[in-house]
Design a protein around this motif. Sequence first.
Motif, PDB file in Angstrom:
ATOM      1  N   VAL A 160       0.863  -1.189   0.000  1.00  0.00           N
ATOM      2  CA  VAL A 160       0.000   0.000   0.000  1.00  0.00           C
ATOM      3  C   VAL A 160       0.894   1.232   0.000  1.00  0.00           C
ATOM      4  O   VAL A 160       1.751   1.389   0.859  1.00  0.00           O
ATOM      5  N   GLY A 161       0.732   2.085  -1.010  1.00  0.00           N
ATOM      6  CA  GLY A 161       1.478   3.349  -1.044  1.00  0.00           C
ATOM      7  C   GLY A 161       2.811   3.285  -1.753  1.00  0.00           C
ATOM      8  O   GLY A 161       3.573   4.254  -1.735  1.00  0.00           O
ATOM      9  N   TRP A 162       3.097   2.149  -2.370  1.00  0.00           N
ATOM     10  CA  TRP A 162       4.359   2.047  -3.105  1.00  0.00           C
ATOM     11  C   TRP A 162       4.146   1.135  -4.299  1.00  0.00           C
ATOM     12  O   TRP A 162       3.132   0.466  -4.424  1.00  0.00           O
ATOM     13  N   ASP A 163       5.170   1.067  -5.177  1.00  0.00           N
ATOM     14  CA  ASP A 163       5.090   0.285  -6.393  1.00  0.00           C
ATOM     15  C   ASP A 163       5.366  -1.191  -6.081  1.00  0.00           C
ATOM     16  O   ASP A 163       6.419  -1.518  -5.544  1.00  0.00           O
ATOM     17  N   SER A 164       4.446  -2.093  -6.441  1.00  0.00           N
ATOM     18  CA  SER A 164       4.643  -3.492  -6.054  1.00  0.00           C
ATOM     19  C   SER A 164       5.746  -4.167  -6.866  1.00  0.00           C
ATOM     20  O   SER A 164       6.407  -5.078  -6.369  1.00  0.00           O
ATOM     21  N   SER A 165       5.976  -3.709  -8.108  1.00  0.00           N
ATOM     22  CA  SER A 165       7.056  -4.341  -8.869  1.00  0.00           C
ATOM     23  C   SER A 165       8.416  -3.917  -8.307  1.00  0.00           C
ATOM     24  O   SER A 165       9.392  -4.656  -8.369  1.00  0.00           O
ATOM     25  N   ARG A 166       8.462  -2.734  -7.731  1.00  0.00           N
ATOM     26  CA  ARG A 166       9.693  -2.265  -7.100  1.00  0.00           C
ATOM     27  C   ARG A 166       9.992  -3.111  -5.842  1.00  0.00           C
ATOM     28  O   ARG A 166      11.135  -3.414  -5.548  1.00  0.00           O
ATOM     29  N   LEU A 167       8.928  -3.501  -5.133  1.00  0.00           N
ATOM     30  CA  LEU A 167       9.113  -4.362  -3.955  1.00  0.00           C
ATOM     31  C   LEU A 167       9.666  -5.715  -4.386  1.00  0.00           C
ATOM     32  O   LEU A 167      10.609  -6.233  -3.766  1.00  0.00           O
ATOM     33  N   SER A 168       9.123  -6.283  -5.470  1.00  0.00           N
ATOM     34  CA  SER A 168       9.623  -7.563  -5.968  1.00  0.00           C
ATOM     35  C   SER A 168      11.101  -7.465  -6.282  1.00  0.00           C
ATOM     36  O   SER A 168      11.876  -8.382  -6.016  1.00  0.00           O
ATOM     37  N   MET A 169      11.499  -6.328  -6.855  1.00  0.00           N
ATOM     38  CA  MET A 169      12.903  -6.128  -7.211  1.00  0.00           C
ATOM     39  C   MET A 169      13.791  -6.122  -5.969  1.00  0.00           C
ATOM     40  O   MET A 169      14.826  -6.785  -5.933  1.00  0.00           O
ATOM     41  N   ILE A 170      13.350  -5.424  -4.934  1.00  0.00           N
ATOM     42  CA  ILE A 170      14.149  -5.351  -3.704  1.00  0.00           C
ATOM     43  C   ILE A 170      14.252  -6.736  -3.071  1.00  0.00           C
ATOM     44  O   ILE A 170      15.314  -7.146  -2.594  1.00  0.00           O
ATOM     45  N   LEU A 171      13.139  -7.484  -3.087  1.00  0.00           N
ATOM     46  CA  LEU A 171      13.156  -8.835  -2.521  1.00  0.00           C
ATOM     47  C   LEU A 171      14.136  -9.722  -3.289  1.00  0.00           C
ATOM     48  O   LEU A 171      14.884 -10.502  -2.702  1.00  0.00           O
ATOM     49  N   ALA A 172      14.149  -9.565  -4.617  1.00  0.00           N
ATOM     50  CA  ALA A 172      15.062 -10.361  -5.450  1.00  0.00           C
ATOM     51  C   ALA A 172      16.518 -10.009  -5.145  1.00  0.00           C
ATOM     52  O   ALA A 172      17.375 -10.886  -5.041  1.00  0.00           O
ATOM     53  N   VAL A 173      16.805  -8.712  -4.981  1.00  0.00           N
ATOM     54  CA  VAL A 173      18.177  -8.283  -4.699  1.00  0.00           C
ATOM     55  C   VAL A 173      18.603  -8.788  -3.317  1.00  0.00           C
ATOM     56  O   VAL A 173      19.726  -9.265  -3.132  1.00  0.00           O
ATOM     57  N   LEU A 174      17.689  -8.727  -2.342  1.00  0.00           N
ATOM     58  CA  LEU A 174      17.993  -9.226  -0.988  1.00  0.00           C
ATOM     59  C   LEU A 174      18.334 -10.712  -1.042  1.00  0.00           C
ATOM     60  O   LEU A 174      19.267 -11.182  -0.403  1.00  0.00           O
ATOM     61  N   GLU A 175      17.584 -11.431  -1.850  1.00  0.00           N
ATOM     62  CA  GLU A 175      17.774 -12.873  -1.952  1.00  0.00           C
ATOM     63  C   GLU A 175      19.074 -13.201  -2.691  1.00  0.00           C
ATOM     64  O   GLU A 175      19.868 -14.022  -2.238  1.00  0.00           O
ATOM     65  N   ALA A 176      19.299 -12.517  -3.818  1.00  0.00           N
ATOM     66  CA  ALA A 176      20.448 -12.852  -4.664  1.00  0.00           C
ATOM     67  C   ALA A 176      21.777 -12.394  -4.075  1.00  0.00           C
ATOM     68  O   ALA A 176      22.775 -13.092  -4.180  1.00  0.00           O
ATOM     69  N   HIS A 177      21.822 -11.228  -3.457  1.00  0.00           N
ATOM     70  CA  HIS A 177      23.109 -10.673  -3.028  1.00  0.00           C
ATOM     71  C   HIS A 177      23.341 -10.714  -1.529  1.00  0.00           C
ATOM     72  O   HIS A 177      24.463 -10.522  -1.074  1.00  0.00           O
TER      73      HIS A 177
END
Length: 467
Positions: free
Chosen positions: A327-344
């Motif tokens: 709520v209040g932010w871009d959901s595809s941007r959240l997916s990106m951050i989750l992916a970066v957290l997981e990968a790096h």
Amino acid sequence: MAKTRTQFVCQNCGTVHNRWAGKCDGCGEWNTIIEDDQMGGIGGGPGKVPKKGRAVALTTLSGETEEAPRIFTGISELDRATGGGFVRGSAVLIGGDPGIGKSTLLMQAAAALSRRGHRIIYVSGEEAVAQVRLRAQRLDAANTEVLLAAETNVEDILATISEGKRPDLVIIDSIQTLWSDTADSAPGTVTQVRTGVQAMIRYAKQTGAAMVLVGHVTKEGQIAGPRVVEHMVDAVLYFEGDRGHHYRILRTVKNRFGPTDEIGVFEMSDKGLREVSNPSELFLGERNAKSPGAAVFAGMEGTRPVLVEVQALVAQTSLGTPRRAVVGWDSSRLSMILAVLEAHCGVKLGQHDVYLNVAGGYRISEPAADLAVASALVSSLAGVALPADCVYFGEISLSGAVRPVSQTGQRLKEAEKLGFARAMLPVSSAEVPKGGNSRWTEIEDLPDLVSRIAGSARKLGKSSEDD
Ligand code: TYD
Ligand code: MG
């Protein structure tokens, strides 16, 4: 030779089609296309065989203008959003959901302008005179000289406002109720709305009066929305807000006479809209700094810094596919951050539901919020609260690097003003005051951030005192 031809116009975006279709190619909306007579003046070409043109006098760029080109309301949040007051001879469109407070805002603006000695005409097509008077009493505007009319016919409105001394500002509430004799379509259609708005704009340009047009954002397709006239007006402002929250934001999306990234912030009270000159205080008002998963983002809205809390909840999932709700932010941007957290960073969230919320119903559009979101996520997963006096900002790239963002100095200044002593920000941020007493921590990449938060979690395990 003029030939009568029917066309099909989308009521949502104005796209013209040759035949009827269920779905508009232009905007993808369903059931918004209706038949429209092309021989209807504006939006449908000339209604009659054109007469021979009349030469107008040419003029130069420099010239005498006897009056101040702008009129100020004195409501500084409104003046800020319009770029320094309403411009004479211009047309401003104010859009927003029904019931958000457009009529309230404009009634207050009309009263303020009238108290400053301006001649203001308020034309209401939605409410009867008695209803508008009742509202004006509640808003403490009834004792002003604002002139009122309840009318929807374009020709009648023009005749009314052309009579007597020229008004400084005319408010038309709303464009969807306007109807003209010259257009054959039903009121509320694209053709009627465009014809009405065109006539009002022409009046403004000819007389030098400022024109404010109210437009409802419509959900059903049969009524034209404000978007179909955005290209015709000089400035477009949208009044936004969450019905569940009491504050409202006036956002500039187009302005021929000023910047477009300014916002005005208001709070809805029982006595109408109240200005909020320091939005950060409002958005941080109900903060509970001790709970894990909350990070304060130091953002920018145009030239103004805004501090807002980002809240995350990460919980073990019981579903096959974990939930992601934003709520209040871009959901595809959240997916990106989750992916970066997981990968790096080796932070595994595949078995967790993730909920993200921006406090107060505020909407963040800046990528600079990445670092705050990542901090909130890691904090919630680790179960450790972030330091209460720290702000976060920085853009995260797919490689995990934290990239610098603009206006670092202003973000830090606002944070300091509100009692935040620390900041986590990108490396090599320009304008960062270098020196002994500053507590700005430069974060190189996401693993760096994760190890800092996890580190403080470990420390917390040994002693219950945060540093
Ligand atoms: P309004 O200005 O009529 O909305 P719009 O013109 O955008 O459709 O605002 C209506 C809402 O505002 C309504 O839900 C009641 C609320 N309101 C207040 O809370 N306080 C007030 O003093 C007024 C006049 C309205
Ligand atoms: Mg209204």
